[in-house]
Design a protein around this motif. Structure first.
Motif, mmCIF file in Angstrom:
data_model
loop_
_atom_site.group_PDB
_atom_site.id
_atom_site.type_symbol
_atom_site.label_atom_id
_atom_site.label_comp_id
_atom_site.label_asym_id
_atom_site.label_seq_id
_atom_site.Cartn_x
_atom_site.Cartn_y
_atom_site.Cartn_z
ATOM 1 N N ASP A 161 0.858 -1.187 0.000
ATOM 2 C CA ASP A 161 0.000 0.000 0.000
ATOM 3 C C ASP A 161 0.893 1.236 0.000
ATOM 4 O OD1 ASP A 161 -1.829 2.007 0.401
ATOM 5 O OD2 ASP A 161 -2.711 1.147 2.210
ATOM 6 N N PRO A 162 0.792 2.098 -1.012
ATOM 7 C CA PRO A 162 1.692 3.256 -1.091
ATOM 8 C C PRO A 162 1.532 4.237 0.067
ATOM 9 C CG PRO A 162 0.079 3.296 -2.876
ATOM 10 C CD PRO A 162 -0.095 2.018 -2.162
ATOM 11 N N VAL A 163 0.357 4.344 0.657
ATOM 12 C CA VAL A 163 0.149 5.259 1.787
ATOM 13 C C VAL A 163 0.918 4.772 3.009
ATOM 14 C CG1 VAL A 163 -1.588 6.225 3.334
ATOM 15 C CG2 VAL A 163 -2.099 5.970 0.907
ATOM 16 N N VAL A 164 0.852 3.487 3.286
ATOM 17 C CA VAL A 164 1.576 2.926 4.426
ATOM 18 C C VAL A 164 3.079 3.026 4.185
ATOM 19 C CG1 VAL A 164 2.019 0.812 5.743
ATOM 20 C CG2 VAL A 164 -0.311 1.396 5.061
ATOM 21 N N ALA A 165 3.514 2.681 3.008
ATOM 22 C CA ALA A 165 4.939 2.738 2.694
ATOM 23 C C ALA A 165 5.479 4.159 2.807
ATOM 24 C CB ALA A 165 5.199 2.182 1.297
ATOM 25 N N ALA A 166 4.674 5.159 2.469
ATOM 26 C CA ALA A 166 5.124 6.547 2.561
ATOM 27 C C ALA A 166 5.104 7.040 4.010
ATOM 28 C CB ALA A 166 4.245 7.442 1.702
ATOM 29 N N ALA A 167 4.161 6.574 4.811
ATOM 30 C CA ALA A 167 4.043 7.051 6.191
ATOM 31 C C ALA A 167 5.103 6.457 7.107
ATOM 32 C CB ALA A 167 2.656 6.719 6.735
ATOM 33 N N LEU A 168 5.525 5.224 6.844
ATOM 34 C CA LEU A 168 6.517 4.565 7.685
ATOM 35 C C LEU A 168 7.783 4.353 6.875
ATOM 36 C CD1 LEU A 168 4.101 1.981 9.277
ATOM 37 C CD2 LEU A 168 4.978 4.050 10.335
ATOM 38 N N PRO A 169 8.829 5.093 7.156
ATOM 39 C CA PRO A 169 10.024 5.048 6.318
ATOM 40 C C PRO A 169 10.798 3.735 6.357
ATOM 41 C CG PRO A 169 10.413 6.400 8.252
ATOM 42 C CD PRO A 169 8.964 6.036 8.270
ATOM 43 N N CYS A 170 10.712 2.973 7.446
ATOM 44 C CA CYS A 170 11.495 1.744 7.558
ATOM 45 C C CYS A 170 10.585 0.589 7.948
ATOM 46 C CB CYS A 170 12.599 1.913 8.602
ATOM 47 S SG CYS A 170 13.596 0.420 8.818
ATOM 48 N N ARG A 171 10.718 -0.517 7.243
ATOM 49 C CA ARG A 171 9.887 -1.690 7.538
ATOM 50 C C ARG A 171 10.329 -2.421 8.793
ATOM 51 N NH1 ARG A 171 8.810 -4.541 1.712
ATOM 52 N NH2 ARG A 171 8.097 -2.665 0.669
ATOM 53 N N TYR A 172 11.568 -2.285 9.198
ATOM 54 C CA TYR A 172 12.072 -2.997 10.363
ATOM 55 C C TYR A 172 11.736 -2.268 11.659
ATOM 56 C CZ TYR A 172 14.787 -5.871 7.175
ATOM 57 O OH TYR A 172 15.163 -6.729 6.182
ATOM 58 N N CYS A 173 12.055 -1.001 11.737
ATOM 59 C CA CYS A 173 11.879 -0.265 12.993
ATOM 60 C C CYS A 173 10.699 0.707 12.958
ATOM 61 C CB CYS A 173 13.149 0.494 13.332
ATOM 62 S SG CYS A 173 13.529 1.854 12.187
ATOM 63 N N LEU A 174 10.022 0.817 11.823
ATOM 64 C CA LEU A 174 8.878 1.724 11.639
ATOM 65 C C LEU A 174 9.251 3.175 11.913
ATOM 66 C CD1 LEU A 174 6.132 -0.465 13.316
ATOM 67 C CD2 LEU A 174 6.807 -0.413 10.927
ATOM 68 N N GLY A 175 10.502 3.536 11.619
ATOM 69 C CA GLY A 175 10.963 4.905 11.774
ATOM 70 C C GLY A 175 11.513 5.215 13.144
ATOM 71 N N ASN A 176 11.605 4.241 14.039
ATOM 72 C CA ASN A 176 12.090 4.451 15.398
ATOM 73 C C ASN A 176 13.608 4.448 15.493
ATOM 74 O OD1 ASN A 176 11.845 4.796 18.177
ATOM 75 N ND2 ASN A 176 11.863 2.602 18.544
ATOM 76 N N LYS A 177 14.283 3.908 14.503
ATOM 77 C CA LYS A 177 15.739 3.790 14.422
ATOM 78 C C LYS A 177 16.318 2.803 15.435
ATOM 79 C CE LYS A 177 16.549 7.736 11.764
ATOM 80 N NZ LYS A 177 15.938 7.339 10.527
ATOM 81 N N LYS A 178 15.446 2.061 16.161
ATOM 82 C CA LYS A 178 15.881 1.026 17.094
ATOM 83 C C LYS A 178 14.989 -0.197 16.906
ATOM 84 C CE LYS A 178 17.512 4.073 20.728
ATOM 85 N NZ LYS A 178 17.359 4.452 22.140
ATOM 86 N N VAL A 179 15.566 -1.384 17.117
ATOM 87 C CA VAL A 179 14.807 -2.627 17.067
ATOM 88 C C VAL A 179 15.009 -3.372 18.379
ATOM 89 C CG1 VAL A 179 14.836 -2.886 14.564
ATOM 90 C CG2 VAL A 179 16.708 -3.805 15.892
ATOM 91 N N ALA A 180 14.005 -4.149 18.747
ATOM 92 C CA ALA A 180 14.073 -4.928 19.984
ATOM 93 C C ALA A 180 14.278 -6.397 19.651
ATOM 94 C CB ALA A 180 12.793 -4.744 20.782
ATOM 95 N N SER A 181 15.004 -7.066 20.512
ATOM 96 C CA SER A 181 15.218 -8.494 20.389
ATOM 97 C C SER A 181 14.873 -9.128 21.730
ATOM 98 C CB SER A 181 16.671 -8.794 20.027
ATOM 99 O OG SER A 181 16.886 -10.188 20.026
ATOM 100 N N VAL A 182 14.020 -10.150 21.708
ATOM 101 C CA VAL A 182 13.596 -10.810 22.941
ATOM 102 C C VAL A 182 14.203 -12.205 22.987
ATOM 103 C CG1 VAL A 182 11.615 -11.629 24.270
ATOM 104 C CG2 VAL A 182 11.444 -9.509 22.963
ATOM 105 N N ASN A 183 14.891 -12.503 24.075
ATOM 106 C CA ASN A 183 15.456 -13.824 24.316
ATOM 107 C C ASN A 183 14.543 -14.510 25.325
ATOM 108 O OD1 ASN A 183 16.876 -16.079 25.152
ATOM 109 N ND2 ASN A 183 18.862 -15.059 24.968
ATOM 110 N N GLU A 184 13.740 -15.454 24.851
ATOM 111 C CA GLU A 184 12.773 -16.102 25.734
ATOM 112 C C GLU A 184 13.434 -17.000 26.761
ATOM 113 O OE1 GLU A 184 9.631 -17.932 23.553
ATOM 114 O OE2 GLU A 184 9.239 -16.127 22.388
ATOM 115 N N ALA A 185 14.564 -17.581 26.436
ATOM 116 C CA ALA A 185 15.247 -18.476 27.374
ATOM 117 C C ALA A 185 15.711 -17.715 28.615
ATOM 118 C CB ALA A 185 16.417 -19.162 26.701
ATOM 119 N N SER A 186 16.334 -16.560 28.416
ATOM 120 C CA SER A 186 16.822 -15.786 29.557
ATOM 121 C C SER A 186 15.829 -14.721 29.999
ATOM 122 C CB SER A 186 18.155 -15.113 29.207
ATOM 123 O OG SER A 186 17.962 -14.173 28.171
#
Length: 102
Positions: A64-89
């Motif tokens: 969808d071009p509207v969504v792609a234009a509103a959110l610059p990055c598919r990974y972090c959604l424009g936050n410039k940070k990503v989270a990683s969850v380690n379920e074991a620890s």
């Protein structure tokens, strides 16, 4: 396959009612009230296992071009940070987005 018969778990009631508002469908017959024919629980096999959904950045919403234009990055959604969850620890770490920092 067998001929359709009343569900042995719910006796054809399609589920169980709790109070006036809550109705839970029978897990055995799937809320149909009968088993047999194409609704045979013993023959369902692997059909109940749902396929693995695509990764979030591969979701069809990005076409969808509207969504792609509103959110610059598919990974972090424009936050410039990503989270990683380690379920074991049972820990969560934050890191710089690999797509934005490259």
């Amino acid at each position: 396959m067998t001929d359709p018969i009343a569900c042995p778990e719910c006796q054809g009631r399609k589920g169980q009612r709790f109070g006036a508002d809550l109705f839970l469908t029978c897990q055995f017959c799937g809320g149909l009230g009968w088993v047999g024919g194409h609704n045979e629980p013993a023959e369902r096999g692997d059909e109940q296992e749902s396929p693995v959904p695509p990764a979030a950045w591969e979701h069809r919403v990005w076409r969808d071009p509207v969504v792609a234009a509103a959110l610059p990055c598919r990974y972090c959604l424009g936050n410039k940070k990503v989270a990683s969850v380690n379920e074991a620890s049972r820990t969560m770490t934050m890191a710089a987005c690999p797509a934005c920092s490259a």
